[in-house]
Design a protein around this motif. Structure first.
Motif, short mmCIF file in Angstrom:
data_model
loop_
_atom_site.label_atom_id
_atom_site.label_comp_id
_atom_site.label_asym_id
_atom_site.label_seq_id
_atom_site.Cartn_x
_atom_site.Cartn_y
_atom_site.Cartn_z
N ASP A 54 0.82 -1.20 0.00
CA ASP A 54 0.00 0.00 0.00
C ASP A 54 0.87 1.27 0.00
OD1 ASP A 54 -2.40 -1.39 -0.02
OD2 ASP A 54 -2.40 -1.60 2.16
N VAL A 110 -2.78 5.05 -11.26
CA VAL A 110 -2.70 3.69 -10.73
C VAL A 110 -4.10 3.12 -10.59
CG1 VAL A 110 -0.53 4.12 -9.51
CG2 VAL A 110 -2.71 4.50 -8.34
N GLU A 111 -4.15 1.80 -10.63
CA GLU A 111 -5.40 1.08 -10.42
C GLU A 111 -5.05 -0.23 -9.70
OE1 GLU A 111 -8.86 -1.15 -13.08
OE2 GLU A 111 -7.94 0.70 -13.85
N PHE A 112 -5.72 -0.49 -8.58
CA PHE A 112 -5.38 -1.69 -7.80
C PHE A 112 -6.57 -2.08 -6.93
CE2 PHE A 112 -4.18 2.07 -5.44
CZ PHE A 112 -4.58 1.82 -4.14
N GLU A 113 -6.56 -3.37 -6.52
CA GLU A 113 -7.58 -3.88 -5.58
C GLU A 113 -6.98 -3.89 -4.19
OE1 GLU A 113 -8.87 -7.67 -6.96
OE2 GLU A 113 -9.97 -6.84 -8.68
N LYS A 145 1.98 1.92 -3.47
CA LYS A 145 0.94 2.52 -4.30
C LYS A 145 0.80 4.01 -3.99
CE LYS A 145 -0.32 -1.15 -6.56
NZ LYS A 145 -0.06 -1.22 -8.03
#
Length: 350
Positions: A313, A326-329, A316
């Motif tokens: 995290d 950015v793109e994340f789960e 990110k």
């Protein structure tokens, strides 16, 4: 017994021509004066408006003004106007001057001197007006001058181009007639402030000749005469119409995007370059149960990760702060600690 000079023909001629254009009087007076007075030679020397002129009659060539005084005797009449500053008159007769002649001259010459002074004042005033108008015309800004009744008395050509009126159409026109109706109460207050001696800079909508409003910034200063009496207002007008249109469009777009931000069904959050929360929308509040007052100014990760921030995290967050998309789960936590699985997308704002 007192002599009534008003019955003399020369007096009538002089008073008649004094009422007319002084230059016409000066040109014609020499010949008429000479004939009526029985003069054989006459010279009228004038110094008006920075220029000198010699009107003469009876001399074969232009006389030398300095030598005329030397010619004075019982046959001549000579007097200077305003101690020589405005010139003099020299009259030579074929006979000795009688007492009646002298009375006539003593009555007529003051009137002639007043006429010369009036002409001088007229020339100086006209030159002053030309200088003022030239200043108005050569200035880069749009200038106006309104009198104590707030009617236009002078405008530069910049104002004509700005508002579409010709010079003659604006001169004498009341200021309030040129103002957009909604702004007239405000301008009326400004008028009162000028009368009280206040300088001011304000924005107002003038009316173009074709009827549409033009935004103008006015820098207004009161003007006084030498006795301190209010004489009017000098205004510098700057066309800010395009600037106002840009401001209105920017406000419209800002309102549009703010409404869009509030109403979009996805949870949105705006953070600054230190990752502190600047704003959240209603969907964010509904999802994470935080009210804006509870989170504004706090670090986003501290709010949503409850101290469980991992190295991934943090990575990110660093990418986001470098301005990367950015793109994340991830798992984030509500105010009550409830875990929420989210798909996070972040884009920089410049």
């Amino acid at each position: 017994m007192k002599t009534d000079v008003s019955s003399f023909p020369v007096y009538e001629i002089l008073t008649l021509f004094l009422e007319r254009e002084p230059e016409s009087f000066f040109r014609s007076m020499v010949d008429r004066f000479a004939r009526v007075c029985g003069a054989v030679r006459i010279v009228l020397h004038l110094r008006i408006g920075g220029e000198e002129a010699l009107h003469y009659w009876g001399f074969r060539s232009l006389p030398d003004p300095e030598k005329l005084v030397e010619r004075s005797d019982a046959n001549t009449y000579y007097t200077s106007f305003d101690d020589g500053e405005l010139g003099f008159i020299y009259v030579e007769h074929s006979h000795y001057l009688s007492e009646q002649d002298k009375v006539l001259y003593s009555m007529v010459m003051p009137a002639l001197e007043r006429s010369i002074k009036l002409k001088k004042a007229q020339i100086e005033l006209a030159r002053s007006h030309r200088r003022e108008h030239q200043i108005f015309e050569t200035a880069f800004e749009a200038f106006t001058f309104v009198d104590e009744d707030f009617k236009f008395r002078e405008v530069s050509s910049h104002v004509e181009r700005m508002l579409g009126y010709s010079y003659s159409e604006m001169i004498g026109k009341p200021l309030l007639e040129m103002i957009n109706e909604e702004d007239r109460p405000m301008v009326s207050e400004e008028i009162d402030r000028r009368r009280k001696g206040h300088k001011e800079v304000y924005e107002v909508r003038f009316l173009h000749k074709e009827g549409y409003p033009v935004w103008v910034q006015v820098s207004a200063s009161p003007v006084y005469d030498e006795k301190g009496k209010f004489k009017g207002t000098l205004g510098i007008l700057t066309d800010i119409d395009e600037k106002k249109k840009i401001e209105v469009e920017a406000t419209r777009q800002k309102d549009f995007f703010e409404n869009l931000f509030r109403m979009v069904p996805e949870a949105l959050v705006v953070v600054d370059k230190e990752h502190r929360i600047i704003d959240i929308n209603e969907a964010f509040t509904e999802l994470f149960e935080f009210e804006p007052a509870e989170v504004l100014g706090l670090d986003l990760d501290d709010v949503l990760e409850k101290g469980k921030k991992g190295s991934a995290d943090r990575k990110k967050t660093c990418e986001i702060m470098r301005g990367e998309e950015v793109e994340f789960e991830a798992v984030r936590y509500s105010k009550t600690g409830r875990p929420i699985y989210v798909l996070a997308k972040a884009s920089p704002i410049y």
